[in-house]
Scaffold this motif. Structure first.
Motif, PDB file in Angstrom:
ATOM      1  N   MET A 145       1.053  -1.260   0.007  1.00 41.83           N
ATOM      2  CA  MET A 145       0.024   0.201  -0.013  1.00 41.83           C
ATOM      3  C   MET A 145       0.775   1.238  -0.021  1.00 41.83           C
ATOM      4  SD  MET A 145      -3.082   1.137   2.182  1.00 41.83           S
ATOM      5  CE  MET A 145      -3.881  -0.277   2.408  1.00 41.83           C
ATOM      6  N   ASN A 146       1.120   2.263  -0.676  1.00 39.76           N
ATOM      7  CA  ASN A 146       0.993   3.439  -1.318  1.00 39.76           C
ATOM      8  C   ASN A 146       0.262   4.971  -1.179  1.00 39.76           C
ATOM      9  OD1 ASN A 146       3.778   1.706  -1.702  1.00 39.76           O
ATOM     10  ND2 ASN A 146       2.746   1.806  -3.748  1.00 39.76           N
ATOM     11  N   ALA A 147       1.416   5.651  -0.585  1.00 41.18           N
ATOM     12  CA  ALA A 147       0.308   7.362  -1.043  1.00 41.18           C
ATOM     13  C   ALA A 147      -0.895   7.116  -1.966  1.00 41.18           C
ATOM     14  CB  ALA A 147       0.639   7.807  -1.038  1.00 41.18           C
ATOM     15  N   VAL A 148      -0.712   6.560  -3.299  1.00 40.98           N
ATOM     16  CA  VAL A 148      -1.867   6.638  -3.655  1.00 40.98           C
ATOM     17  C   VAL A 148      -2.317   5.405  -3.804  1.00 40.98           C
ATOM     18  CG1 VAL A 148      -0.539   4.566  -4.868  1.00 40.98           C
ATOM     19  CG2 VAL A 148      -2.283   6.520  -6.306  1.00 40.98           C
ATOM     20  N   ASP A 149      -2.730   5.439  -2.543  1.00 39.57           N
ATOM     21  CA  ASP A 149      -3.507   3.952  -2.411  1.00 39.57           C
ATOM     22  C   ASP A 149      -4.093   4.905  -1.202  1.00 39.57           C
ATOM     23  OD1 ASP A 149      -3.383   1.559  -3.930  1.00 39.57           O
ATOM     24  OD2 ASP A 149      -2.394   1.440  -2.131  1.00 39.57           O
ATOM     25  N   VAL A 150      -4.092   5.524  -0.308  1.00 35.15           N
ATOM     26  CA  VAL A 150      -4.493   6.049   1.073  1.00 35.15           C
ATOM     27  C   VAL A 150      -4.930   7.870   0.752  1.00 35.15           C
ATOM     28  CG1 VAL A 150      -3.409   7.295   3.250  1.00 35.15           C
ATOM     29  CG2 VAL A 150      -3.049   4.940   1.867  1.00 35.15           C
ATOM     30  N   MET A 151      -4.344   8.685  -0.243  1.00 32.62           N
ATOM     31  CA  MET A 151      -5.047   9.600  -0.478  1.00 32.62           C
ATOM     32  C   MET A 151      -6.248  10.061  -0.868  1.00 32.62           C
ATOM     33  SD  MET A 151      -2.824  10.793  -3.787  1.00 32.62           S
ATOM     34  CE  MET A 151      -3.170  10.782  -5.305  1.00 32.62           C
ATOM     35  N   THR A 152      -6.520  11.148  -0.629  1.00 31.70           N
ATOM     36  CA  THR A 152      -7.409  11.924  -0.972  1.00 31.70           C
ATOM     37  C   THR A 152      -7.606  12.621  -1.700  1.00 31.70           C
ATOM     38  OG1 THR A 152      -8.340  12.052   1.153  1.00 31.70           O
ATOM     39  CG2 THR A 152     -10.048  13.514  -0.087  1.00 31.70           C
ATOM     40  N   ARG A 153      -8.578  12.483  -2.716  1.00 31.99           N
ATOM     41  CA  ARG A 153      -8.439  12.820  -4.295  1.00 31.99           C
ATOM     42  C   ARG A 153     -10.003  12.944  -4.934  1.00 31.99           C
ATOM     43  NH1 ARG A 153      -5.567   8.134  -7.389  1.00 31.99           N
ATOM     44  NH2 ARG A 153      -6.244   6.827  -6.379  1.00 31.99           N
ATOM     45  N   PRO A 154     -10.299  13.720  -6.043  1.00 31.00           N
ATOM     46  CA  PRO A 154      -9.488  14.849  -5.872  1.00 31.00           C
ATOM     47  C   PRO A 154      -8.754  15.712  -5.186  1.00 31.00           C
ATOM     48  CG  PRO A 154     -11.887  15.222  -6.434  1.00 31.00           C
ATOM     49  CD  PRO A 154     -12.198  14.377  -6.303  1.00 31.00           C
ATOM     50  N   VAL A 155      -8.033  16.160  -5.445  1.00 27.79           N
ATOM     51  CA  VAL A 155      -7.238  17.802  -4.005  1.00 27.79           C
ATOM     52  C   VAL A 155      -8.136  19.047  -4.494  1.00 27.79           C
ATOM     53  CG1 VAL A 155      -5.478  17.694  -5.459  1.00 27.79           C
ATOM     54  CG2 VAL A 155      -5.507  18.484  -2.995  1.00 27.79           C
ATOM     55  N   TYR A 156      -7.821  19.297  -3.370  1.00 28.02           N
ATOM     56  CA  TYR A 156      -9.192  20.671  -3.231  1.00 28.02           C
ATOM     57  C   TYR A 156      -7.654  22.324  -3.099  1.00 28.02           C
ATOM     58  CZ  TYR A 156     -13.923  19.784  -3.364  1.00 28.02           C
ATOM     59  OH  TYR A 156     -15.053  18.857  -3.582  1.00 28.02           O
ATOM     60  N   THR A 157      -7.452  22.489  -3.934  1.00 28.06           N
ATOM     61  CA  THR A 157      -6.263  23.379  -4.294  1.00 28.06           C
ATOM     62  C   THR A 157      -6.683  24.544  -4.309  1.00 28.06           C
ATOM     63  OG1 THR A 157      -5.333  23.927  -6.433  1.00 28.06           O
ATOM     64  CG2 THR A 157      -4.837  21.343  -4.431  1.00 28.06           C
ATOM     65  N   VAL A 158      -5.593  26.019  -3.900  1.00 22.55           N
ATOM     66  CA  VAL A 158      -5.843  27.311  -4.273  1.00 22.55           C
ATOM     67  C   VAL A 158      -4.668  27.728  -4.514  1.00 22.55           C
ATOM     68  CG1 VAL A 158      -7.320  27.894  -2.281  1.00 22.55           C
ATOM     69  CG2 VAL A 158      -4.706  27.495  -1.975  1.00 22.55           C
ATOM     70  N   GLU A 159      -5.021  29.279  -5.436  1.00 23.21           N
ATOM     71  CA  GLU A 159      -3.665  29.766  -6.105  1.00 23.21           C
ATOM     72  C   GLU A 159      -2.577  30.729  -4.957  1.00 23.21           C
ATOM     73  OE1 GLU A 159      -4.533  31.094 -10.056  1.00 23.21           O
ATOM     74  OE2 GLU A 159      -4.834  28.563 -10.465  1.00 23.21           O
ATOM     75  N   PRO A 160      -1.520  31.359  -5.439  1.00 25.21           N
ATOM     76  CA  PRO A 160      -1.157  32.493  -4.352  1.00 25.21           C
ATOM     77  C   PRO A 160      -1.776  33.842  -4.746  1.00 25.21           C
ATOM     78  CG  PRO A 160       0.699  31.302  -5.086  1.00 25.21           C
ATOM     79  CD  PRO A 160      -0.285  30.749  -6.174  1.00 25.21           C
ATOM     80  N   SER A 161      -2.513  34.118  -5.622  1.00 21.67           N
ATOM     81  CA  SER A 161      -3.520  34.989  -5.728  1.00 21.67           C
ATOM     82  C   SER A 161      -4.979  34.706  -5.106  1.00 21.67           C
ATOM     83  CB  SER A 161      -3.777  35.330  -7.083  1.00 21.67           C
ATOM     84  OG  SER A 161      -4.518  34.339  -8.130  1.00 21.67           O
ATOM     85  N   THR A 162      -5.621  34.005  -4.863  1.00 21.98           N
ATOM     86  CA  THR A 162      -6.778  33.112  -3.791  1.00 21.98           C
ATOM     87  C   THR A 162      -6.925  34.257  -2.462  1.00 21.98           C
ATOM     88  OG1 THR A 162      -6.637  31.182  -4.546  1.00 21.98           O
ATOM     89  CG2 THR A 162      -8.461  31.575  -3.133  1.00 21.98           C
ATOM     90  N   THR A 163      -7.785  34.916  -2.994  1.00 21.63           N
ATOM     91  CA  THR A 163      -8.731  35.720  -1.887  1.00 21.63           C
ATOM     92  C   THR A 163      -8.043  34.787  -0.596  1.00 21.63           C
ATOM     93  OG1 THR A 163     -10.415  35.936  -1.626  1.00 21.63           O
ATOM     94  CG2 THR A 163      -9.433  37.542  -2.634  1.00 21.63           C
ATOM     95  N   VAL A 164      -7.641  35.096   0.643  1.00 20.71           N
ATOM     96  CA  VAL A 164      -7.629  34.989   2.179  1.00 20.71           C
ATOM     97  C   VAL A 164      -9.090  33.912   2.145  1.00 20.71           C
ATOM     98  CG1 VAL A 164      -7.246  35.822   4.545  1.00 20.71           C
ATOM     99  CG2 VAL A 164      -5.426  35.817   2.718  1.00 20.71           C
ATOM    100  N   ARG A 165     -10.024  35.353   1.905  1.00 19.96           N
ATOM    101  CA  ARG A 165     -11.670  35.115   2.168  1.00 19.96           C
ATOM    102  C   ARG A 165     -12.430  33.731   1.829  1.00 19.96           C
ATOM    103  NH1 ARG A 165     -15.892  39.680   2.315  1.00 19.96           N
ATOM    104  NH2 ARG A 165     -17.722  38.527   2.683  1.00 19.96           N
ATOM    105  N   ALA A 166     -11.721  33.722  -0.062  1.00 21.06           N
ATOM    106  CA  ALA A 166     -11.998  32.325  -0.731  1.00 21.06           C
ATOM    107  C   ALA A 166     -11.375  31.072  -0.409  1.00 21.06           C
ATOM    108  CB  ALA A 166     -11.566  32.951  -2.357  1.00 21.06           C
TER     109      ALA A 166
END
Length: 193
Positions: free
Chosen positions: A1-22
């Motif tokens: 078993m590896n990370a690919v079997d354990v991880m949650t996906r799809p992953v939610y990400t943000v960008e550096p330009s995303t507002t703190v509020r968002a």
């Protein structure tokens, strides 16, 4: 078993330009403790935690984007990392979650502490905990011992009558994964001589 079997996906990400509020709204909406921050092409460039966002929200007007509050020295895991390697990285860096990246550095998932606990905790222990929780809620005390082996549940203790035996059996049957149930009665304690 590896990370690919354990991880949650799809992953939610943000960008550096995303507002703190968002970013705060994403954390609150999904119950995450942190979010990977990605740059062009989905490459991992940082992580923003609930603590980072909380501080930014308290200091109104000081930081308005994720890029201003994120951590840039980020630990990550590769897809082939074992649960032991994941746990070591998380504990060593005091992380609640760990981004998983492919060979290019693109974020493809996240492993949380609960993801790891889920794979490291035997199924029988989870069944026993769920059955114990139901029985304790029913009786309002811990009256029975619950042991589970290969999905077979043994409940040991005292039962008031046949009706209570049926209730206990029915409650334990509601736990997904229970294969069979056996009730074992122990004699009532006698007075001390």
């Amino acid at each position: 078993m590896n990370a690919v079997d354990v991880m949650t996906r799809p992953v939610y990400t943000v960008e550096p330009s995303t507002t703190v509020r968002a970013a705060s709204a994403v954390l609150v909406d999904h119950g995450f403790s942190a979010l990977p921050v990605v740059g062009p092409g989905g490459l991992l460039v940082g992580v923003v935690s609930g603590s980072d966002l909380l501080l930014a929200n308290l200091e109104l007007g000081v930081a308005t984007t994720v890029g201003q509050v994120m951590t840039t020295k980020v630990a990550s895991a590769r897809l082939t990392a074992t649960p032991s390697e994941l746990a070591s990285a998380m504990l060593g860096h005091r992380l609640r979650c760990l981004p998983v990246v492919d060979a290019r550095g693109v974020v493809v998932g996240v492993v949380s502490r609960s993801d790891l606990l889920r794979v490291l905790t035997p199924d029988d222990d989870v069944l026993a905990a769920r059955a114990n929780r139901l029985l304790t809620a029913y009786s309002r005390t811990r009256r029975w011992d619950v042991d589970v082996t290969d999905g077979r549940v043994v409940v040991t203790g005292q039962f008031a009558d046949e009706a209570e035996r049926r209730v206990v059996t029915a409650l334990v049957h509601t736990v997904p994964g229970v294969a069979a149930i056996e009730l074992r009665r122990v004699p009532a304690p006698t007075g001390i001589a």
